[in-house]
Design an enzyme around this catalytic site. Structure first.
Site, short mmCIF file in Angstrom:
data_model
loop_
_atom_site.label_atom_id
_atom_site.label_comp_id
_atom_site.label_asym_id
_atom_site.label_seq_id
_atom_site.Cartn_x
_atom_site.Cartn_y
_atom_site.Cartn_z
N THR A 34 -0.59 4.54 -7.88
CA THR A 34 -1.68 5.52 -7.81
C THR A 34 -2.13 5.69 -6.36
O THR A 34 -2.10 4.73 -5.59
CB THR A 34 -2.86 5.04 -8.67
OG1 THR A 34 -2.43 5.00 -10.04
CG2 THR A 34 -4.07 5.96 -8.58
N ASP A 39 4.75 1.71 -5.37
CA ASP A 39 3.32 1.91 -5.16
C ASP A 39 3.00 1.74 -3.68
O ASP A 39 3.84 1.28 -2.89
CB ASP A 39 2.52 0.91 -6.01
CG ASP A 39 1.06 1.32 -6.20
OD1 ASP A 39 0.65 2.36 -5.63
OD2 ASP A 39 0.32 0.61 -6.92
N SER A 40 1.78 2.09 -3.31
CA SER A 40 1.33 1.90 -1.94
C SER A 40 0.32 0.74 -1.90
O SER A 40 0.23 -0.02 -2.87
CB SER A 40 0.71 3.20 -1.42
OG SER A 40 0.44 3.08 -0.05
N GLU A 70 -2.06 -1.47 -12.07
CA GLU A 70 -1.06 -1.59 -10.99
C GLU A 70 -0.49 -3.01 -10.94
O GLU A 70 0.71 -3.21 -10.79
CB GLU A 70 -1.69 -1.24 -9.64
CG GLU A 70 -2.01 0.24 -9.49
CD GLU A 70 -2.77 0.59 -8.23
OE1 GLU A 70 -2.78 1.78 -7.88
OE2 GLU A 70 -3.36 -0.31 -7.59
N THR A 127 -0.52 8.53 -1.25
CA THR A 127 0.90 8.35 -0.88
C THR A 127 1.77 8.58 -2.12
O THR A 127 2.81 9.23 -2.05
CB THR A 127 1.13 6.92 -0.32
OG1 THR A 127 0.10 6.62 0.62
CG2 THR A 127 2.49 6.79 0.33
N GLY A 135 -8.08 0.45 -3.90
CA GLY A 135 -8.96 1.47 -3.33
C GLY A 135 -9.21 2.60 -4.33
O GLY A 135 -10.28 3.19 -4.36
C1 5RP Z 1 -4.97 2.47 -5.75
C2 5RP Z 1 -4.22 1.73 -4.69
C3 5RP Z 1 -3.48 2.55 -3.68
O1 5RP Z 1 -2.17 2.10 -3.61
C4 5RP Z 1 -4.12 2.36 -2.34
O2 5RP Z 1 -5.49 2.65 -2.45
C5 5RP Z 1 -3.47 3.26 -1.28
O3 5RP Z 1 -3.85 4.58 -1.46
P1 5RP Z 1 -3.42 5.76 -0.52
O4 5RP Z 1 -1.97 6.02 -0.76
O5 5RP Z 1 -4.27 6.92 -0.95
O6 5RP Z 1 -3.68 5.37 0.91
O7 5RP Z 1 -4.19 0.54 -4.64
O8 5RP Z 1 -5.66 1.61 -6.61
#
Ligand code: 5RP
Length: 223
Positions: A28, A81-82, A103, A31, A96
């Site tokens: 999520t 994932d990021s 996740e 990215t 975040g």
């Molecule tokens: C969501 C996360 C995302 O991987 C993390 O917040 C990175 O987000 P972004 O790609 O918007 O920088 O852990 O729960």
């Protein structure tokens, strides 16, 4: 915009790491939204996806990618994932976007975890990014007190109810020297659903988007 370009670049690059005919776990965040845009272009080569949030599910469906429930499949070969922060040992802070619990479950269930980040996420010591902790609503004041004893400033995330009907407490001003221990300590507080430290389940492969290239880092024992 520079950050957007970096995120898009790594979101495209990770397509090279996706084998044909598999189900992919999808994280999520922004990215990952770019990643889904690119995943659409190879959607006929994959079976479908396990999603980590409502937003990701909607996005995947909109792009014609079939959704599978984790409980309904036998194994999950890959999760992408990021992260919000990552250190040199590949310990991470995530959450975040408040999707940390799903996740973490999907990352743990997957055989391989590929993390895609832009270079601003790399840190020496975790903790500048407020550490998210998902808590059961009836326990949040108790958990808050326990977390405050760990040294940070704890704030309940304003107006946020997670998809699991819980609250998020964010801990700022932490200097996380030992992510593995802190993950265990926080997990052990009754009322905590999950903590955004990913130290027990780290990525197997990390793709870091830099201005001139995407750096690929394999975790030890990973090829
Ligand atoms: C969501 C996360 C995302 O991987 C993390 O917040 C990175 O987000 P972004 O790609 O918007 O920088 O852990 O729960």
């Amino acid at each position: 915009m520079k950050l957007k370009k970096l995120k898009k670049k790594v979101a495209l690059e990770v397509l090279k790491f996706i084998p044909k005919n598999i189900i992919i776990g999808v994280g999520t965040g922004s990215t990952i939204s770019y990643f889904i845009d690119f995943l659409k272009t190879i959607r006929n080569k994959i079976i479908g996806a396990v999603s980590s949030s409502i937003k990701t599910t909607e996005n995947l469906k909109k792009n014609g990618i079939k959704i599978f429930e984790l409980n309904k499949i036998n194994n999950l070969p890959l999760y992408i994932d990021s992260a919000d922060e990552i250190n040199r040992n590949m310990d991470m802070i995530k959450g975040g976007g408040a999707a940390l619990t799903k996740e973490k479950i999907i990352a743990s269930a997957a055989k391989k975890f590929i993390c895609i980040i832009d270079e601003t996420k790399e840190v020496k010591i975790l903790g500048k990014f407020p550490l998210p902790v998902e808590v059961l609503p009836m326990s949040y004041k108790y958990v808050k007190k326990k977390l405050e004893k760990l040294g940070g400033i704890v704030k309940k995330r304003n107006k946020i109810i997670t998809e699991n009907n819980n609250y998020i407490l964010d801990i700022s001003n932490l200097y996380i020297n030992n992510p593995f221990d802190l993950e265990n300590k926080i997990n052990n507080i009754p009322g905590v659903i999950s903590v955004g430290i990913f130290s027990q389940r780290k990525p197997d492969v990390l793709l870091v988007s830099k201005i001139n290239k995407v750096k690929v880092i394999f975790r030890k024992n990973e090829k």
